[in-house]
Motif scaffolding. Structure first.
Motif, PDB file in Angstrom:
ATOM      1  N   ASP A   1       0.607  -1.581   0.026  1.00 21.96           N
ATOM      2  CA  ASP A   1      -0.189   0.047   0.051  1.00 21.96           C
ATOM      3  C   ASP A   1       0.483   1.250   0.151  1.00 21.96           C
ATOM      4  O   ASP A   1       1.831   1.352   0.202  1.00 21.96           O
ATOM      5  CB  ASP A   1      -0.648   0.070   1.447  1.00 21.96           C
ATOM      6  N   ILE A   2      -0.149   2.500  -0.810  1.00 18.70           N
ATOM      7  CA  ILE A   2       0.730   3.598  -0.383  1.00 18.70           C
ATOM      8  C   ILE A   2       0.485   4.578   0.939  1.00 18.70           C
ATOM      9  O   ILE A   2      -0.774   4.540   1.041  1.00 18.70           O
ATOM     10  CB  ILE A   2       0.543   3.914  -1.911  1.00 18.70           C
ATOM     11  N   ALA A   3       1.111   4.371   1.185  1.00 13.55           N
ATOM     12  CA  ALA A   3       1.180   5.972   2.136  1.00 13.55           C
ATOM     13  C   ALA A   3       1.728   6.984   1.957  1.00 13.55           C
ATOM     14  O   ALA A   3       2.869   7.246   1.051  1.00 13.55           O
ATOM     15  CB  ALA A   3       1.692   5.300   3.568  1.00 13.55           C
ATOM     16  N   TYR A   4       1.018   8.349   2.754  1.00 14.97           N
ATOM     17  CA  TYR A   4       1.900   9.669   2.557  1.00 14.97           C
ATOM     18  C   TYR A   4       2.200  10.116   3.989  1.00 14.97           C
ATOM     19  O   TYR A   4       1.670  10.222   4.940  1.00 14.97           O
ATOM     20  CB  TYR A   4       0.647  10.651   2.319  1.00 14.97           C
ATOM     21  N   ILE A   5       3.319  11.248   4.465  1.00 12.97           N
ATOM     22  CA  ILE A   5       3.967  11.679   5.318  1.00 12.97           C
ATOM     23  C   ILE A   5       4.195  12.709   5.175  1.00 12.97           C
ATOM     24  O   ILE A   5       4.452  13.647   3.625  1.00 12.97           O
ATOM     25  CB  ILE A   5       5.623  11.233   5.230  1.00 12.97           C
ATOM     26  N   GLU A   6       2.731  13.733   5.317  1.00 10.92           N
ATOM     27  CA  GLU A   6       2.780  15.155   5.620  1.00 10.92           C
ATOM     28  C   GLU A   6       4.157  15.439   6.057  1.00 10.92           C
ATOM     29  O   GLU A   6       3.681  15.590   7.689  1.00 10.92           O
ATOM     30  CB  GLU A   6       1.276  15.655   5.599  1.00 10.92           C
ATOM     31  N   VAL A   7       4.830  16.762   5.698  1.00  8.46           N
ATOM     32  CA  VAL A   7       5.682  16.661   6.623  1.00  8.46           C
ATOM     33  C   VAL A   7       4.840  18.505   6.993  1.00  8.46           C
ATOM     34  O   VAL A   7       4.803  19.534   5.988  1.00  8.46           O
ATOM     35  CB  VAL A   7       6.804  17.253   5.833  1.00  8.46           C
TER      36      VAL A   7
ATOM     37  N   LEU B   1      11.078   5.149  -0.887  1.00 13.47           N
ATOM     38  CA  LEU B   1      10.565   7.085  -1.316  1.00 13.47           C
ATOM     39  C   LEU B   1      10.099   6.699  -3.026  1.00 13.47           C
ATOM     40  O   LEU B   1      10.989   6.265  -3.928  1.00 13.47           O
ATOM     41  CB  LEU B   1      11.329   8.198  -0.860  1.00 13.47           C
ATOM     42  N   ILE B   2       8.636   6.803  -2.734  1.00  9.62           N
ATOM     43  CA  ILE B   2       8.215   7.339  -4.219  1.00  9.62           C
ATOM     44  C   ILE B   2       8.450   7.655  -5.081  1.00  9.62           C
ATOM     45  O   ILE B   2       8.630   7.733  -6.561  1.00  9.62           O
ATOM     46  CB  ILE B   2       7.143   6.170  -4.337  1.00  9.62           C
ATOM     47  N   ASP B   3       8.167   9.316  -4.707  1.00 12.89           N
ATOM     48  CA  ASP B   3       7.718  10.536  -4.619  1.00 12.89           C
ATOM     49  C   ASP B   3       7.678  11.407  -3.977  1.00 12.89           C
ATOM     50  O   ASP B   3       7.375  11.663  -2.902  1.00 12.89           O
ATOM     51  CB  ASP B   3       6.629  10.782  -5.389  1.00 12.89           C
ATOM     52  N   ARG B   4       7.868  12.344  -4.167  1.00 10.07           N
ATOM     53  CA  ARG B   4       7.617  13.609  -3.515  1.00 10.07           C
ATOM     54  C   ARG B   4       7.229  15.004  -4.030  1.00 10.07           C
ATOM     55  O   ARG B   4       7.483  15.216  -5.407  1.00 10.07           O
ATOM     56  CB  ARG B   4       9.195  14.688  -2.894  1.00 10.07           C
TER      57      ARG B   4
ATOM     58  N   LEU C   1       5.492  13.043   1.183  1.00 12.74           N
ATOM     59  CA  LEU C   1       6.389  12.306   0.526  1.00 12.74           C
ATOM     60  C   LEU C   1       5.306  10.898   0.119  1.00 12.74           C
ATOM     61  O   LEU C   1       4.747  10.782   1.389  1.00 12.74           O
ATOM     62  CB  LEU C   1       7.613  11.812   2.084  1.00 12.74           C
ATOM     63  N   VAL C   2       5.657  10.539  -0.620  1.00 16.69           N
ATOM     64  CA  VAL C   2       4.893   9.244  -0.674  1.00 16.69           C
ATOM     65  C   VAL C   2       6.182   8.484  -0.945  1.00 16.69           C
ATOM     66  O   VAL C   2       6.448   8.455  -1.501  1.00 16.69           O
ATOM     67  CB  VAL C   2       4.023   9.705  -2.706  1.00 16.69           C
ATOM     68  N   VAL C   3       5.225   7.261  -0.097  1.00 15.03           N
ATOM     69  CA  VAL C   3       6.228   6.349   0.355  1.00 15.03           C
ATOM     70  C   VAL C   3       5.045   4.956   0.159  1.00 15.03           C
ATOM     71  O   VAL C   3       4.272   4.972   0.134  1.00 15.03           O
ATOM     72  CB  VAL C   3       7.082   5.866   2.066  1.00 15.03           C
ATOM     73  N   LYS C   4       6.456   3.710  -0.035  1.00 12.43           N
ATOM     74  CA  LYS C   4       5.934   2.194   0.420  1.00 12.43           C
ATOM     75  C   LYS C   4       6.854   1.625   1.393  1.00 12.43           C
ATOM     76  O   LYS C   4       7.780   1.869   1.457  1.00 12.43           O
ATOM     77  CB  LYS C   4       5.906   1.537  -0.809  1.00 12.43           C
ATOM     78  N   GLY C   5       6.024   0.820   2.094  1.00 13.85           N
ATOM     79  CA  GLY C   5       6.296  -0.506   3.110  1.00 13.85           C
ATOM     80  C   GLY C   5       6.019   0.191   4.291  1.00 13.85           C
ATOM     81  O   GLY C   5       7.370  -0.169   5.703  1.00 13.85           O
ATOM     82  N   ILE C   6       5.100   0.474   5.038  1.00 16.97           N
ATOM     83  CA  ILE C   6       4.229   1.197   6.181  1.00 16.97           C
ATOM     84  C   ILE C   6       3.431   0.586   6.790  1.00 16.97           C
ATOM     85  O   ILE C   6       2.188  -0.363   6.128  1.00 16.97           O
ATOM     86  CB  ILE C   6       3.905   3.100   6.161  1.00 16.97           C
TER      87      ILE C   6
END
Lengths: 146, 146
Positions: A28-34, A97-100, A105-110
């Motif tokens: 699943d894709i997850a998002y980190i909002e900094v 890190l898939i994308d910024r 940050l768009v990430v995988k492995g969460i």
């Protein structure tokens, strides 16, 4: 020692039961909002392929010292297993890190549940984050061709 | 989010300048004294060969967001490098567990300065702490014999 949230996770796991046991298990894709206040800290993060994400298990029990794991009926110490319940519930995912997109940050492995506070982001470096013995066992296999 | 020290480092590095850049660079033995209150959390820790140690960089600057690294004159974001100066100065060493003597862990691979507060100890698991791509690149080398 007081922590500040530097961001927040947006994930599709609304409860502990929905989250995978380990981030590694998830596609699943997850998002980190900094948070905007910390956005300068992201400069050049696109150079990293993998990130160490430290986050806060805001639903964890902090007075647990021994706990059962899924692998045995014999309880283990919390420092000898990866239970989220521990005196300082700082959890760790090695994410891709898939994308910024700006401060996201768009990430995988969460494996974090939605709205978990993010504490820190570090680039993962194989040469310092993988024990030499594990790397050299790869090299030995390589050398022997077995 | 308030942290509690679960122990304290005893190392031979009395100042930042004495500490190695990375724990990996060090052959020195260090000691983690886990406070008696948390000793039950160590049950079965001897099963781990490598540990993820999270500790607090008590001398770090917390208002730094970009910083120069030893590798370039161009400053990087703190989340894109491993500087100890960051909003939440939680540092991470992958340490080899040499021995346990009661509430004291004898470890190697540490860059912490003496008296750093220890926040958490987790067993290192190759299968969840090393990205699959890095492991499979080892396997590919193995398969091809190159």
């Amino acid at each position: 020692m007081q922590l500040v949230p530097i961001g927040i996770f947006h994930t599709c796991y609304k409860t502990k039961d929905e989250a995978p046991r380990q981030g590694r298990d998830s596609e699943d894709i997850a998002y980190i909002e900094v948070f905007e206040k910390y956005i300068d800290g992201l400069k050049d993060i696109e150079e990293a392929k993998y990130l160490i994400i430290l986050y806060w298990a805001h639903e964890a029990k902090r007075d647990t010292l021994v706990t059962k794991t899924p692998f045995s009926d014999v309880p283990k110490g919390v420092f000898a297993c990866r239970s989220p319940n521990r005196p300082n519930p700082i959890l760790l995912d090695i994410a891709q890190l898939i994308d910024r997109k700006g401060n996201v940050l768009v990430v995988k492995g969460i494996d974090a549940i939605d709205s978990s506070p993010v504490l820190d982001i570090k680039p993962f470096y194989t040469e310092i984050d993988v024990p030499e013995e594990i790397l050299s066992s790869c090299n030995k296999k390589e050398e022997s061709g077995t």
